[in-house]
Each structure stands twice: as structure tokens, then as C-alpha cells.
Design a protein around this motif. Structure first.
Motif, PDB file in Angstrom:
ATOM      1  N   ARG A  25       0.819  -1.213   0.000  1.00 33.23           N
ATOM      2  CA  ARG A  25       0.000   0.000   0.000  1.00 33.23           C
ATOM      3  C   ARG A  25       0.855   1.267   0.000  1.00 33.23           C
ATOM      4  NH1 ARG A  25      -1.091  -1.513   5.596  1.00 33.23           N
ATOM      5  NH2 ARG A  25      -0.221   0.042   7.021  1.00 33.23           N
TER       6      ARG A  25
ATOM      7  N   TYR B 281      -4.121   7.427   3.420  1.00 38.21           N
ATOM      8  CA  TYR B 281      -5.003   6.448   2.792  1.00 38.21           C
ATOM      9  C   TYR B 281      -6.384   6.449   3.431  1.00 38.21           C
ATOM     10  CZ  TYR B 281      -6.186   2.433  -0.036  1.00 38.21           C
ATOM     11  OH  TYR B 281      -6.767   1.612  -0.955  1.00 38.21           O
TER      12      TYR B 281
ATOM     13  N   LYS C 125      -8.103   9.297   1.941  1.00 41.06           N
ATOM     14  CA  LYS C 125      -8.492   8.961   0.569  1.00 41.06           C
ATOM     15  C   LYS C 125      -9.778   8.135   0.558  1.00 41.06           C
ATOM     16  CE  LYS C 125      -6.720   6.824  -3.689  1.00 41.06           C
ATOM     17  NZ  LYS C 125      -7.709   5.748  -3.895  1.00 41.06           N
ATOM     18  N   CYS C 126      -9.833   7.126   1.434  1.00 40.43           N
ATOM     19  CA  CYS C 126     -11.031   6.284   1.512  1.00 40.43           C
ATOM     20  C   CYS C 126     -12.277   7.116   1.804  1.00 40.43           C
ATOM     21  CB  CYS C 126     -10.869   5.229   2.606  1.00 40.43           C
ATOM     22  SG  CYS C 126      -9.674   3.929   2.237  1.00 40.43           S
TER      23      CYS C 126
ATOM     24  N   GLU D 166     -13.098   9.930  -1.137  1.00 41.01           N
ATOM     25  CA  GLU D 166     -13.615   9.342  -2.372  1.00 41.01           C
ATOM     26  C   GLU D 166     -15.140   9.271  -2.336  1.00 41.01           C
ATOM     27  OE1 GLU D 166     -10.155   6.309  -4.061  1.00 41.01           O
ATOM     28  OE2 GLU D 166     -11.599   5.578  -2.579  1.00 41.01           O
TER      29      GLU D 166
ATOM     30  N   VAL E  55     -18.579   5.730   5.591  1.00 39.19           N
ATOM     31  CA  VAL E  55     -17.742   4.589   5.212  1.00 39.19           C
ATOM     32  C   VAL E  55     -17.535   3.757   6.471  1.00 39.19           C
ATOM     33  CG1 VAL E  55     -15.584   3.838   4.172  1.00 39.19           C
ATOM     34  CG2 VAL E  55     -16.595   6.020   3.484  1.00 39.19           C
TER      35      VAL E  55
ATOM     36  N   GLU F 158     -14.858  -1.572   6.245  1.00 37.56           N
ATOM     37  CA  GLU F 158     -14.406  -1.319   4.876  1.00 37.56           C
ATOM     38  C   GLU F 158     -13.048  -0.628   4.870  1.00 37.56           C
ATOM     39  OE1 GLU F 158     -15.802   1.161   0.882  1.00 37.56           O
ATOM     40  OE2 GLU F 158     -17.264   0.711   2.467  1.00 37.56           O
ATOM     41  N   ILE F 159     -12.872   0.334   5.771  1.00 41.39           N
ATOM     42  CA  ILE F 159     -11.589   1.041   5.841  1.00 41.39           C
ATOM     43  C   ILE F 159     -10.476   0.086   6.250  1.00 41.39           C
ATOM     44  CG2 ILE F 159     -10.288   2.873   6.993  1.00 41.39           C
ATOM     45  CD1 ILE F 159     -12.956   4.349   7.359  1.00 41.39           C
TER      46      ILE F 159
ATOM     47  N   LYS G 149      -9.567  -2.240   3.360  1.00 37.99           N
ATOM     48  CA  LYS G 149      -8.827  -1.550   2.305  1.00 37.99           C
ATOM     49  C   LYS G 149      -7.413  -1.207   2.751  1.00 37.99           C
ATOM     50  CE  LYS G 149     -12.519   0.649  -0.381  1.00 37.99           C
ATOM     51  NZ  LYS G 149     -13.067   1.958  -0.830  1.00 37.99           N
ATOM     52  N   LEU G 150      -7.297  -0.774   3.996  1.00 42.15           N
ATOM     53  CA  LEU G 150      -6.001  -0.283   4.472  1.00 42.15           C
ATOM     54  C   LEU G 150      -5.030  -1.405   4.798  1.00 42.15           C
ATOM     55  CD1 LEU G 150      -4.351   2.182   5.229  1.00 42.15           C
ATOM     56  CD2 LEU G 150      -5.422   2.154   7.473  1.00 42.15           C
TER      57      LEU G 150
END
Length: 231
Positions: A118, A159, A162-163, A166, A172, A176-177, A180-181
Motif C-alpha cells: 500500500r 489512505y 483517501k477512503c 472518495e 464509510v 471497509e476502511i 482496504k487499508l
């Protein structure tokens, strides 16, 4: 081949980790002088730092502070101490992850792979600048700029932002974070996300933007986008 600086004073553990990481094609280096770790860090310019908390002369927290004054290189803490404040302190100082000893090597390698992926794959993408609440976010440089100045974020903070940006004005979820992270939520604690978000808010507060990251209890987080008269 990624270069890792392993700051560990237990010689047998250092050799064990070095051999294991070498089998995954990582180049691992130690330090020569635990009283001047920055000299080794500066000369090596590693892609990632793994650091124990309990070290001779100065502890790992001290060296994390020193590294963060010069670089946003990913940092993983290793520690046999199990007090929650140690994890919180490491995150507040800008560490990317925390691994408690004894640990299973598969967990450590998964964390290393996720962080390197990442950090460096993400930075190699063509990332456009984003405008949010009259601030410019540069995800390639991990900076946020508005009329009050410029702040530099860690990779995790950038990041997370960014999540959220977006999907401005949408909630969010924490799950989910995390996914993704860190790629695999099994390897990270829920508390670590809380610490990172709180640290992100604190940094954004330097630009008057902390109030735009809202916690939605039981749901997740939301990056609010204000409506300005001149929009």
C-alpha cells in the motif's frame, strides 16, 4: 528487493527474523550503534523499519520520533510488552503497525507485505490532486494544503483520508476502511483504526479541518464537504 532495517538487540531473534525474511527476498540490515541509530537509518534509506520498544540507551519510541522528523518510511513495532498504552503510543508517534512477541512469522510477513504494497504500489499510481473543503490533497506526496498552510500525513493517515474523501458526505464503515487499508482485517485491531483516525483529525486541525471528519457511532466515519457561497 525491498530493504528492511531491523532494530532488535536480541541477537538470536534478529538472526531468526533476518533468515526468515531473506527467504521472502527481503534484504535485512541491523544497526551498529544503538546510541546512534539515525546514522544507520540515514545511510541505508530503508523501505521499511522494524523496531523493538525495549532497546539499549534509548527506547524504540525515541527512535520512532527521530525517524518521523526526517521520513515517513513505514514503521512496525515489535514488543514483548502487552500494555494497551504501548500500542496507542506507537500509533500516536506515527508507526504503521504493532506486533506483540511472541508472534507467528506468517502474521509478520503478512503485515510487511501489506504495508509495502500500500505504501509503494499506491505511490506509483497516477493519483490526481483532490480538492476538499477548499484544501488540496496530494495523495502522491501525502500532503494537505489550504490557506493556513501545509501538513504532511503518514501513509496510513493519507489512505484513510483517501477512503473517506472518495465518498464525500457518505458514511464509510470501519470494516471497509480496515479491509482496504490493511488488506486482511484479521491482522489488525479495531483500536488501531481509532488511533489513526484521531491522529488524522489532530493533523487536519492544524488547517482548521478536524471537524469535517465525523464519527457515526455504530456505522463508521464520514468526510463532510461544506457548501460555500461561491461554489
Amino acid at each position: 528487493m525491498s530493504t528492511i532495517l531491523l532494530i532488535e538487540d536480541d541477537t538470536s531473534l534478529f538472526q531468526e527474523i533476518k533468515e526468515q525474511l531473506a527467504s521472502w527476498d527481503y534484504a535485512v540490515y541491523g544497526v551498529y550503534d544503538f546510541g546512534d541509530i539515525m546514522q544507520d537509518f540515514t545511510s541505508l534509506k530503508p523501505d521499511l523499519v522494524i523496531i523493538d520498544i525495549q532497546l539499549p540507551k534509548y527506547d524504540g519510541f525515541h527512535w520512532c520520533r527521530m525517524i518521523r522528523t526526517h521520513s515517513n518510511v513505514p514503521i512496525i513495532f515489535l514488543s514483548s510488552r502487552d500494555h494497551p498504552t504501548d500500542m496507542v503510543m506507537s500509533m500516536q508517534l506515527g508507526a504503521d503497525d504493532y506486533v506483540q512477541k511472541p508472534f507467528h512469522f506468517d502474521v509478520l510477513i503478512a503485515k510487511i507485505q501489506a504495508i509495502l504494497r500500500r505504501t509503494y504500489d499506491y505511490n506509483n499510481e497516477q493519483v490526481e490532486l483532490r480538492t476538499w473543503n477548499n484544501a488540496t490533497i496530494d495523495y502522491a506526496k501525502n500532503t494537505v494544503t489550504n490557506e493556513q498552510g501545509t501538513i504532511e500525513l503518514t501513509k496510513n493517515e493519507s489512505y484513510i483520508l483517501k477512503c473517506l474523501t472518495e465518498r464525500k458526505n457518505e458514511v464509510v464503515s470501519r470494516e471497509e476502511i480496515i479491509q482496504k487499508l490493511w488488506d486482511d482485517e484479521r491482522f489488525i485491531s479495531d483500536n488501531t483504526l481509532t488511533v489513526n483516525v484521531n491522529r488524522l483529525r489532530k493533523r487536519l486541525g492544524e488547517l482548521g479541518l478536524s471537524g469535517f471528519i465525523e464519527t457515526k457511532v455504530g456505522q463508521g466515519y464520514q468526510a463532510k464537504e461544506a457548501t460555500y457561497p461561491y461554489d
